[in-house]
Design a protein around this motif. Structure first.
Motif, PDB file in Angstrom:
ATOM      1  N   LEU A   1       3.021  -3.632   3.721  1.00 18.07           N
ATOM      2  CA  LEU A   1       4.266  -3.034   3.204  1.00 18.07           C
ATOM      3  C   LEU A   1       3.977  -1.876   2.947  1.00 18.07           C
ATOM      4  CD1 LEU A   1       5.781  -6.396   1.321  1.00 18.07           C
ATOM      5  CD2 LEU A   1       6.064  -5.648   3.707  1.00 18.07           C
ATOM      6  N   LEU A   2       4.487  -0.789   3.149  1.00 14.83           N
ATOM      7  CA  LEU A   2       4.454   0.640   2.887  1.00 14.83           C
ATOM      8  C   LEU A   2       5.446   1.023   2.062  1.00 14.83           C
ATOM      9  CD1 LEU A   2       3.662   1.925   6.700  1.00 14.83           C
ATOM     10  CD2 LEU A   2       2.030   0.940   5.186  1.00 14.83           C
ATOM     11  N   THR A   3       4.608   1.704   1.018  1.00 12.22           N
ATOM     12  CA  THR A   3       5.637   2.272  -0.013  1.00 12.22           C
ATOM     13  C   THR A   3       5.389   3.836   0.288  1.00 12.22           C
ATOM     14  OG1 THR A   3       4.084   2.367  -1.843  1.00 12.22           O
ATOM     15  CG2 THR A   3       5.260   0.572  -1.450  1.00 12.22           C
ATOM     16  N   ARG A   4       6.480   4.786  -0.398  1.00 13.43           N
ATOM     17  CA  ARG A   4       6.612   6.132  -0.401  1.00 13.43           C
ATOM     18  C   ARG A   4       7.032   6.709  -1.541  1.00 13.43           C
ATOM     19  NH1 ARG A   4       2.868   4.988   2.621  1.00 13.43           N
ATOM     20  NH2 ARG A   4       2.745   5.452   4.676  1.00 13.43           N
ATOM     21  N   HIS A   5       6.954   7.717  -1.796  1.00 11.99           N
ATOM     22  CA  HIS A   5       7.288   8.513  -2.986  1.00 11.99           C
ATOM     23  C   HIS A   5       8.804   8.403  -3.335  1.00 11.99           C
ATOM     24  CE1 HIS A   5       3.106  10.835  -2.632  1.00 11.99           C
ATOM     25  NE2 HIS A   5       3.167   9.892  -3.891  1.00 11.99           N
TER      26      HIS A   5
ATOM     27  N   LEU B   1      -4.864  13.135   2.043  1.00  7.79           N
ATOM     28  CA  LEU B   1      -4.350  12.015   2.718  1.00  7.79           C
ATOM     29  C   LEU B   1      -4.095  10.760   2.372  1.00  7.79           C
ATOM     30  CD1 LEU B   1      -6.737  12.953   5.790  1.00  7.79           C
ATOM     31  CD2 LEU B   1      -4.169  13.458   5.594  1.00  7.79           C
ATOM     32  N   ARG B   2      -4.933  10.539   1.307  1.00  2.11           N
ATOM     33  CA  ARG B   2      -4.747   8.950   0.642  1.00  2.11           C
ATOM     34  C   ARG B   2      -3.730   9.173  -0.397  1.00  2.11           C
ATOM     35  NH1 ARG B   2     -11.240   7.990  -0.382  1.00  2.11           N
ATOM     36  NH2 ARG B   2     -12.137   7.843   1.624  1.00  2.11           N
ATOM     37  N   LEU B   3      -3.800  10.105  -1.254  1.00  2.67           N
ATOM     38  CA  LEU B   3      -2.993   9.945  -2.436  1.00  2.67           C
ATOM     39  C   LEU B   3      -1.538  10.534  -2.490  1.00  2.67           C
ATOM     40  CD1 LEU B   3      -5.483  10.751  -5.106  1.00  2.67           C
ATOM     41  CD2 LEU B   3      -4.976   8.542  -4.244  1.00  2.67           C
ATOM     42  N   ARG B   4      -1.405  11.412  -1.364  1.00  2.00           N
ATOM     43  CA  ARG B   4      -0.040  12.347  -1.178  1.00  2.00           C
ATOM     44  C   ARG B   4       0.451  11.635   0.008  1.00  2.00           C
ATOM     45  NH1 ARG B   4       4.260  13.747   0.266  1.00  2.00           N
ATOM     46  NH2 ARG B   4       5.004  15.629   0.236  1.00  2.00           N
ATOM     47  N   ASP B   5      -0.364  11.307   1.276  1.00  2.00           N
ATOM     48  CA  ASP B   5       0.631  11.131   2.372  1.00  2.00           C
ATOM     49  C   ASP B   5       0.319   9.602   2.673  1.00  2.00           C
ATOM     50  OD1 ASP B   5       0.954  13.493   2.892  1.00  2.00           O
ATOM     51  OD2 ASP B   5      -0.933  13.934   3.836  1.00  2.00           O
ATOM     52  N   GLY B   6      -0.525   8.605   1.940  1.00  2.00           N
ATOM     53  CA  GLY B   6      -0.608   7.305   2.150  1.00  2.00           C
ATOM     54  C   GLY B   6      -1.406   6.972   3.339  1.00  2.00           C
ATOM     55  N   ILE B   7      -2.374   7.672   3.810  1.00  2.00           N
ATOM     56  CA  ILE B   7      -3.173   7.309   5.079  1.00  2.00           C
ATOM     57  C   ILE B   7      -4.483   7.020   4.776  1.00  2.00           C
ATOM     58  CG2 ILE B   7      -4.084   8.354   6.990  1.00  2.00           C
ATOM     59  CD1 ILE B   7      -1.822  10.468   7.020  1.00  2.00           C
TER      60      ILE B   7
ATOM     61  N   ASP C   1      -2.599  -4.939  -3.992  1.00  2.00           N
ATOM     62  CA  ASP C   1      -1.604  -3.715  -4.418  1.00  2.00           C
ATOM     63  C   ASP C   1      -2.893  -2.646  -4.361  1.00  2.00           C
ATOM     64  OD1 ASP C   1      -0.360  -1.707  -6.292  1.00  2.00           O
ATOM     65  OD2 ASP C   1      -1.177  -2.593  -7.665  1.00  2.00           O
ATOM     66  N   CYS C   2      -2.456  -1.447  -3.695  1.00  2.00           N
ATOM     67  CA  CYS C   2      -3.374  -0.444  -3.736  1.00  2.00           C
ATOM     68  C   CYS C   2      -3.005   0.932  -3.090  1.00  2.00           C
ATOM     69  CB  CYS C   2      -4.593  -0.919  -2.973  1.00  2.00           C
ATOM     70  SG  CYS C   2      -4.458  -0.960  -1.211  1.00  2.00           S
ATOM     71  N   ASN C   3      -3.587   1.910  -3.463  1.00  2.00           N
ATOM     72  CA  ASN C   3      -3.699   3.161  -2.744  1.00  2.00           C
ATOM     73  C   ASN C   3      -4.610   3.093  -1.408  1.00  2.00           C
ATOM     74  OD1 ASN C   3      -4.001   4.586  -5.798  1.00  2.00           O
ATOM     75  ND2 ASN C   3      -2.179   4.673  -4.864  1.00  2.00           N
TER      76      ASN C   3
ATOM     77  N   GLU D   1       0.840  -1.077   0.065  1.00  2.00           N
ATOM     78  CA  GLU D   1      -0.110   0.028   0.063  1.00  2.00           C
ATOM     79  C   GLU D   1       0.943   1.058   0.073  1.00  2.00           C
ATOM     80  OE1 GLU D   1      -1.421   1.352   4.084  1.00  2.00           O
ATOM     81  OE2 GLU D   1      -1.248  -1.027   4.259  1.00  2.00           O
ATOM     82  N   GLY D   2       0.376   2.187  -0.433  1.00  2.00           N
ATOM     83  CA  GLY D   2       1.062   3.575  -0.471  1.00  2.00           C
ATOM     84  C   GLY D   2       0.260   4.673  -1.382  1.00  2.00           C
ATOM     85  N   PRO D   3       0.830   5.870  -1.346  1.00  2.00           N
ATOM     86  CA  PRO D   3       0.283   6.939  -2.282  1.00  2.00           C
ATOM     87  C   PRO D   3       0.242   6.624  -3.516  1.00  2.00           C
ATOM     88  CG  PRO D   3       1.860   7.766  -0.464  1.00  2.00           C
ATOM     89  CD  PRO D   3       1.804   6.419  -0.584  1.00  2.00           C
ATOM     90  N   VAL D   4      -0.166   7.677  -4.403  1.00  2.00           N
ATOM     91  CA  VAL D   4       0.104   7.281  -6.129  1.00  2.00           C
ATOM     92  C   VAL D   4       1.630   7.337  -6.197  1.00  2.00           C
ATOM     93  CG1 VAL D   4      -2.268   7.857  -6.540  1.00  2.00           C
ATOM     94  CG2 VAL D   4      -0.544   9.761  -6.269  1.00  2.00           C
ATOM     95  N   MET D   5       1.928   6.732  -7.361  1.00  2.00           N
ATOM     96  CA  MET D   5       3.241   6.939  -8.270  1.00  2.00           C
ATOM     97  C   MET D   5       4.313   6.580  -7.023  1.00  2.00           C
ATOM     98  SD  MET D   5       3.917   7.918 -11.170  1.00  2.00           S
ATOM     99  CE  MET D   5       5.437   8.735 -12.100  1.00  2.00           C
ATOM    100  N   THR D   6       4.338   5.401  -6.309  1.00  2.00           N
ATOM    101  CA  THR D   6       5.359   5.031  -5.493  1.00  2.00           C
ATOM    102  C   THR D   6       5.991   3.753  -6.055  1.00  2.00           C
ATOM    103  OG1 THR D   6       3.827   3.675  -4.048  1.00  2.00           O
ATOM    104  CG2 THR D   6       4.490   5.954  -3.309  1.00  2.00           C
ATOM    105  N   GLY D   7       5.741   3.290  -7.246  1.00  2.00           N
ATOM    106  CA  GLY D   7       6.000   2.084  -7.889  1.00  2.00           C
ATOM    107  C   GLY D   7       5.871   0.697  -7.122  1.00  2.00           C
ATOM    108  N   LYS D   8       4.488   0.692  -6.755  1.00  2.00           N
ATOM    109  CA  LYS D   8       3.923  -0.314  -6.265  1.00  2.00           C
ATOM    110  C   LYS D   8       3.529  -1.729  -7.355  1.00  2.00           C
ATOM    111  CE  LYS D   8       0.220   1.645  -4.589  1.00  2.00           C
ATOM    112  NZ  LYS D   8       0.722   3.020  -4.888  1.00  2.00           N
ATOM    113  N   THR D   9       2.727  -1.219  -8.257  1.00  2.00           N
ATOM    114  CA  THR D   9       2.400  -2.311  -9.414  1.00  2.00           C
ATOM    115  C   THR D   9       3.908  -2.656 -10.307  1.00  2.00           C
ATOM    116  OG1 THR D   9       0.122  -1.156  -9.554  1.00  2.00           O
ATOM    117  CG2 THR D   9       1.168  -2.355 -11.435  1.00  2.00           C
TER     118      THR D   9
END
Length: 431
Positions: free
Chosen positions: A186-190, A222-228, A165-167, A37-45
Motif C-alpha cells: 500500500l503506497l502512501t504519499r504526502h 528519492l526515498r524520503l521525498r519521492d517514496g522510491i 510500516d516503512c520508508n 510504504e511511502g516517503p516521510v510524513m505521509t501518515g503511515k504510522t
C-alpha cells in the motif's frame, strides 16, 4: 460517515480519524502480509496505529504485537503517537506503568497489545498473535519477518496479518523483493497527510516541509521525498521505480490499451553464462512492455533456437533481435523459422534510451514496464551500476560504462528498446 473510523471505548472521549490514500485501503484488506510504504510524513504510522485500535476493539480477546528491531526504540516513537494521538484520553489501557517500563496494553474487551523487539525475541516468539506490526520494517531481517509469520496464528480474529510500516530503502532490499511476489503493498504519499495537505492544496506547514525535502539529494531524496526504493549513487537506472514500472499488462483488457502494434523476442546469447530471451511489445501509444523472460544457462544451440521460436509463436511474431556477436544463435533462430536482426550494441546510448523509458510521460504513464514474473530482470536492475573510474589519467576521456557483471537481462533490455526506438524514429530495424 464513509471512510471514517471512530476510535472509542466506553466512557472515553471519541477521536475521529478519516484515513486517506494507501492507509485507507489498509482498512479493507485481509491479506496475510501487508507493506505500508511511502516517503516521510505521509501518515503511515498514525494510520497503522488507528487500524490496530479498530482491530483490537472489533475482535475481543485478540492479540496484537507492536514491534521495532529494538524494543527501546518503541518508547519515543510509536508509543508516543499511540498514547497521545491515537488512544482517546484517559483510555483504560493506559493505567499502570509508564510506557518505558510497559510490556502490554490490556483493552477493556480483553484484547492485548504486546510490545517487543527482535533484540530480545524470546517473549515475542513464545506467543501467538492475530496481528503483528513491524514498525520501521526496513530495519528487520528477512529471517525476522519469516519467523514472525509463523507466530501469526492466534485465530481469534477472522483473519491473521503481519504488517510492515516503512520508508523505502535500497532498491535491492529484501522487503522490496518480497512484496513484488506476494502480499499487498500500500503506497502512501504526502497529500495523504492532512497536516501537509488539506485535500485541495498544501498547508503552509506542508509547503515548507516539502521545500525542505526538495533540497535533499541522491538516493535520500528519492526515498524520503519521492517514496522510491533507490540504491545509492552510481546505479544506471536511477528512475526505475518498481511501484510504477513493474506491472502486469495483458493482451486483452489492458488498463492502458487494447491494441498492441508489434512484438519481438530480444536475446542475449550464453552457454556457461545464462541465455536470456525476453518478449517485448509496443502498444499503439508507443509504450513498451516486457511480457516474459526466459533465463537459463548450459543450453544446447538447438534448445536456444527452440525457445526463441516458441516465444515468437506464442505472441504471433517472427522477429528476433539478437546480440550482433552471436552468429550461431542467429543461425539457430533462422533455422527455427524466425527472422534474426542484429541488435544495436552501443552500450552508453542504449542505457540512455532505456533510462528515458522508465520516466513518466505527460499522460502520467511510464514509457516502459516489466511484468513481475521477470525475476532475473528485476534482480539485475537493482545492482546494475556504472564502473568507478579515475577522473584523471589515460581514462579521463572514456565514456562511462556499466560493470560487466550479472548484466545479461540488462543487455537484452537494451537490445529491445534500441530496436523499437529505431523504428519509432523512422529508421529500419538494425541488420
Amino acid at each position: 460517515m464513509e471512510g471514517q473510523l471512530i476510535a472509542s471505548t466506553p466512557k472515553t472521549e471519541v477521536r475521529r480519524y478519516a484515513p486517506r490514500g494507501g492507509v485507507r485501503d489498509l482498512f479493507s484488506t485481509t491479506d496475510k502480509e501487508v507493506l505500508v510504504e511511502g516517503p516521510v510524513m505521509t501518515g503511515k504510522t498514525f494510520g497503522v496505529l488507528h487500524y490496530a485500535l479498530g482491530f483490537l476493539e472489533r475482535f475481543p480477546k485478540c492479540r496484537v504485537a507492536f514491534l521495532r528491531k529494538e524494543r527501546r526504540s518503541l518508547n519515543e516513537t510509536v508509543l508516543t503517537t499511540w498514547e497521545e494521538k491515537v488512544l482517546p484520553p484517559a483510555h483504560p489501557c493506559l493505567r499502570g506503568t509508564s510506557r518505558a517500563h510497559r510490556s502490554v496494553y490490556v483493552m477493556p474487551n480483553g484484547s492485548r497489545v504486546v510490545l517487543g523487539g527482535m533484540d530480545d525475541p524470546t517473549k515475542i516468539m513464545s506467543g501467538e498473535y492475530d496481528l503483528v506490526i513491524c514498525f520501521e520494517a526496513t530495519a528487520f531481517m528477512e529471517e525476522d519477518w519469516e519467523t514472525l509469520t509463523t507466530r501469526v496464528r492466534n485465530n481469534v480474529a477472522p483473519y491473521q496479518q503481519i504488517i510492515g510500516d516503512c520508508n523505502p530503502g535500497p532498491s535491492g532490499h529484501w522487503l522490496n523483493r518480497r512484496f513484488r511476489k506476494r502480499g499487498r503493498r500500500l503506497l502512501t504519499r504526502h497529500p495523504d497527510n492532512p497536516t501537509l495537505h488539506d485535500g485541495q492544496d498544501w498547508t503552509d506547514f506542508g509547503a515548507e516541509y516539502i521545500r525542505g525535502l526538495d533540497n535533499l539529494s541522491g538516493a535520500r531524496r528519492l526515498r524520503l521525498r519521492d517514496g522510491i526504493w533507490a540504491s545509492e549513487e552510481g546505479i544506471c537506472y536511477k528512475d526505475f521505480n518498481p511501484s510504477v514500472n513493474v506491472v502486469t499488462r495483458t493482451l486483452e483488457g489492458d488498463r492502458w490499451t487494447h491494441e498492441w502494434k508489434e512484438f519481438i523476442v530480444a536475446c542475449d546469447d550464453g552457454c556457461t553464462n545464462p541465455f536470456v530471451a525476453q518478449v517485448w511489445g509496443r502498444d499503439h501509444d508507443g509504450r513498451l512492455h516486457c511480457f516474459e523472460e526466459h533465463c537459463e544457462a548450459e543450453l544446447r544451440p538447438s534448445e536456444r533456437g527452440e525457445i526463441i521460436r516458441s516465444l515468437g509463436e506464442r505472441y504471433g511474431t517472427r522477429v528476433s533481435v539478437i546480440d550482433p556477436s552471436a552468429a550461431d544463435l542467429k543461425k539457430e533462430a533462422r533455422a527455427h523459422g524466425m527472422e534474426a536482426f542484429d541488435a544495436k550494441n552501443d552500450v552508453f546510448d542504449g542505457i540512455g534510451r532505456v533510462q528515458d523509458r522508465w520516466v513518466l510521460r505527460s499522460d502520467g504513464t511510464p514509457g516502459a514496464t516489466v511484468d513481475p514474473s521477470c525475476e532475473n530482470f528485476l534482480t539485475e536492475i537493482e545492482s546494475y551500476h556504472w564502473k568507478k573510474r579515475r577522473v584523471h589519467g589515460p581514462d579521463q576521456d572514456r565514456k562511462d560504462e556499466p560493470e560487466k557483471k550479472d548484466d545479461h537481462s540488462m543487455d537484452t533490455c537494451r537490445y529491445a528498446v534500441s530496436y523499437f526506438d529505431a523504428g519509432a524514429s523512422g529508421g529500419s530495424p538494425p541488420h
